[in-house]
Design a protein around this motif. Structure first.
Motif, PDB file in Angstrom:
ATOM      1  N   GLU A  15      41.622  32.648  42.442  1.00 26.19           N
ATOM      2  CA  GLU A  15      40.282  32.552  43.017  1.00 26.19           C
ATOM      3  C   GLU A  15      39.501  33.839  42.795  1.00 26.19           C
ATOM      4  OE1 GLU A  15      41.107  31.571  47.046  1.00 26.19           O
ATOM      5  OE2 GLU A  15      41.612  29.463  46.612  1.00 26.19           O
ATOM      6  N   HIS A  16      40.184  34.993  42.934  1.00 25.38           N
ATOM      7  CA  HIS A  16      39.519  36.275  42.692  1.00 25.38           C
ATOM      8  C   HIS A  16      39.067  36.388  41.238  1.00 25.38           C
ATOM      9  CE1 HIS A  16      41.672  38.352  46.333  1.00 25.38           C
ATOM     10  NE2 HIS A  16      40.701  37.532  46.698  1.00 25.38           N
ATOM     11  N   VAL A  17      39.922  35.962  40.322  1.00 23.15           N
ATOM     12  CA  VAL A  17      39.593  36.053  38.894  1.00 23.15           C
ATOM     13  C   VAL A  17      38.410  35.148  38.563  1.00 23.15           C
ATOM     14  CG1 VAL A  17      40.414  35.474  36.570  1.00 23.15           C
ATOM     15  CG2 VAL A  17      41.889  36.758  38.129  1.00 23.15           C
ATOM     16  N   LEU A  18      38.425  33.917  39.074  1.00 22.63           N
ATOM     17  CA  LEU A  18      37.327  32.996  38.791  1.00 22.63           C
ATOM     18  C   LEU A  18      36.010  33.504  39.374  1.00 22.63           C
ATOM     19  CD1 LEU A  18      39.107  29.566  39.363  1.00 22.63           C
ATOM     20  CD2 LEU A  18      38.363  30.538  37.181  1.00 22.63           C
ATOM     21  N   ARG A  19      36.054  34.019  40.588  1.00 25.22           N
ATOM     22  CA  ARG A  19      34.832  34.554  41.196  1.00 25.22           C
ATOM     23  C   ARG A  19      34.323  35.757  40.406  1.00 25.22           C
ATOM     24  NH1 ARG A  19      36.405  34.618  45.974  1.00 25.22           N
ATOM     25  NH2 ARG A  19      37.267  36.727  46.072  1.00 25.22           N
ATOM     26  N   ALA A  20      35.242  36.637  40.019  1.00 20.18           N
ATOM     27  CA  ALA A  20      34.856  37.803  39.232  1.00 20.18           C
ATOM     28  C   ALA A  20      34.295  37.405  37.877  1.00 20.18           C
ATOM     29  CB  ALA A  20      36.060  38.726  39.057  1.00 20.18           C
ATOM     30  N   ALA A  21      34.904  36.392  37.254  1.00 18.40           N
ATOM     31  CA  ALA A  21      34.434  35.936  35.942  1.00 18.40           C
ATOM     32  C   ALA A  21      33.013  35.390  36.036  1.00 18.40           C
ATOM     33  CB  ALA A  21      35.380  34.880  35.385  1.00 18.40           C
ATOM     34  N   ARG A  22      32.732  34.628  37.089  1.00 17.93           N
ATOM     35  CA  ARG A  22      31.370  34.119  37.258  1.00 17.93           C
ATOM     36  C   ARG A  22      30.376  35.257  37.394  1.00 17.93           C
ATOM     37  NH1 ARG A  22      34.207  30.853  41.010  1.00 17.93           N
ATOM     38  NH2 ARG A  22      34.655  28.794  40.150  1.00 17.93           N
ATOM     39  N   GLU A  23      30.739  36.264  38.154  1.00 17.73           N
ATOM     40  CA  GLU A  23      29.840  37.395  38.364  1.00 17.73           C
ATOM     41  C   GLU A  23      29.644  38.188  37.075  1.00 17.73           C
ATOM     42  OE1 GLU A  23      31.640  39.628  41.469  1.00 17.73           O
ATOM     43  OE2 GLU A  23      31.183  38.159  43.053  1.00 17.73           O
ATOM     44  N   VAL A  24      30.743  38.530  36.426  1.00 18.74           N
ATOM     45  CA  VAL A  24      30.672  39.364  35.218  1.00 18.74           C
ATOM     46  C   VAL A  24      29.954  38.632  34.088  1.00 18.74           C
ATOM     47  CG1 VAL A  24      32.049  40.444  33.396  1.00 18.74           C
ATOM     48  CG2 VAL A  24      32.677  40.765  35.792  1.00 18.74           C
ATOM     49  N   PHE A  25      30.332  37.377  33.834  1.00 24.32           N
ATOM     50  CA  PHE A  25      29.686  36.629  32.755  1.00 24.32           C
ATOM     51  C   PHE A  25      28.232  36.329  33.091  1.00 24.32           C
ATOM     52  CE2 PHE A  25      34.125  34.822  31.651  1.00 24.32           C
ATOM     53  CZ  PHE A  25      34.374  35.901  30.820  1.00 24.32           C
ATOM     54  N   GLY A  26      27.947  36.125  34.381  1.00 22.28           N
ATOM     55  CA  GLY A  26      26.569  35.891  34.783  1.00 22.28           C
ATOM     56  C   GLY A  26      25.693  37.106  34.566  1.00 22.28           C
ATOM     57  N   GLU A  27      26.267  38.278  34.744  1.00 16.84           N
ATOM     58  CA  GLU A  27      25.511  39.522  34.586  1.00 16.84           C
ATOM     59  C   GLU A  27      25.452  39.982  33.135  1.00 16.84           C
ATOM     60  OE1 GLU A  27      27.480  42.286  37.122  1.00 16.84           O
ATOM     61  OE2 GLU A  27      27.095  41.123  38.945  1.00 16.84           O
ATOM     62  N   LEU A  28      26.579  39.885  32.432  1.00 20.35           N
ATOM     63  CA  LEU A  28      26.700  40.489  31.105  1.00 20.35           C
ATOM     64  C   LEU A  28      26.790  39.478  29.970  1.00 20.35           C
ATOM     65  CD1 LEU A  28      29.314  43.271  32.013  1.00 20.35           C
ATOM     66  CD2 LEU A  28      26.811  43.440  32.013  1.00 20.35           C
ATOM     67  N   GLY A  29      26.935  38.199  30.304  1.00 18.39           N
ATOM     68  CA  GLY A  29      27.101  37.198  29.263  1.00 18.39           C
ATOM     69  C   GLY A  29      28.566  36.985  28.937  1.00 18.39           C
TER      70      GLY A  29
END
Length: 241
Positions: A37-51
């Motif tokens: 869950e932490h990885v998925l949440r982080a991935a959404r944030e990082v990819f949302g910000e940086l692509g």
């Protein structure tokens, strides 16, 4: 939005998240589930910000886990990207269906969908290659493609966005459903004379994929995003001659 060419391996996807062939494996341990869950949440944030070009190390850092933990759940970045893109496509589709079913006025339905999707950030996580910039030599879209996506312009000139259907974009699950329901929103607003005649489905997806510049304060970020969306909505709306 950052759009990056990405090739996804079906075999690799099947091993991600403990899912195979559309089914699910045995439940994860509590700590493993928490890390996922932490990885998925982080991935959404990082990819949302940086692509989607952001490295896995950035995802691991944001999730506060080792990069090895990320790779144990997702054997390649392509697999993680596909997981995020699938989930966000499903979320966008549900938001579009809700707007279509709960708003009687065509413009209200379309603007509700845009506001909801922009607020959720899902539009910035559209599957890679759903949109691409057309080039002059591509010429008219094939007849079969026009039949599948009638709301799309029949020809793309240099610098004009063209919609890439699910098959041509790599067969992302859920893409066809999203294009269909957004197409209904677009057609209703156009038929009511409230949407510019030259606005296509890809234009609408571009709007929800456009993010305001990142600001350090969350309230300022929300205000900037809302203001940007107001401007873009005005650009989409039809005006009396």
């Amino acid at each position: 939005m950052h759009v990056q060419d990405t090739h996804w391996s079906a075999a690799a996807l099947a091993s991600a998240g403990g899912r195979t062939g559309g089914g699910r494996s045995a439940p994860l341990r509590v700590d493993a589930q928490r890390n996922l869950e932490h990885v998925l949440r982080a991935a959404r944030e990082v990819f949302g910000e940086l692509g989607y070009g952001a490295p896995m190390e950035d995802v691991a850092r944001r999730a506060r886990v080792g990069v090895g933990t990320v790779y144990r759940r997702f054997p390649s970045k392509d697999v993680l990207v596909r997981r995020i893109a699938e989930e966000e496509t499903a979320r966008l589709t549900e938001q579009a269906r809700a707007a279509l079913g709960q708003e009687d006025e065509p413009w209200s339905a379309l603007s509700r969908f845009l506001r909801t999707s922009v607020a959720s950030g899902a539009g910035r996580l559209l599957p890679p290659q759903v949109l691409r910039v057309g080039v002059a030599e591509e010429g008219p879209a094939p007849v079969a493609e026009e039949a599948r996506v009638p709301q799309q312009r029949s020809q793309a000139g240099a610098g004009e966005l063209r919609l890439v259907d699910g098959d041509r974009a790599g067969g992302e699950p859920g893409t066809a459903a999203l294009l269909d329901v957004v197409g209904q929103l677009v057609e209703r607003a156009r038929a009511a004379g409230e949407l510019r005649a030259d606005v296509s489905v890809s234009d609408v997806l571009l709007v929800i994929a456009t993010a305001a510049p990142a600001l350090p304060d969350a309230a300022q970020q929300a205000a900037a995003s809302a203001r940007l969306l107001d401007i873009l909505l005005e650009g989409l709306r039809s005006r009396p001659a």
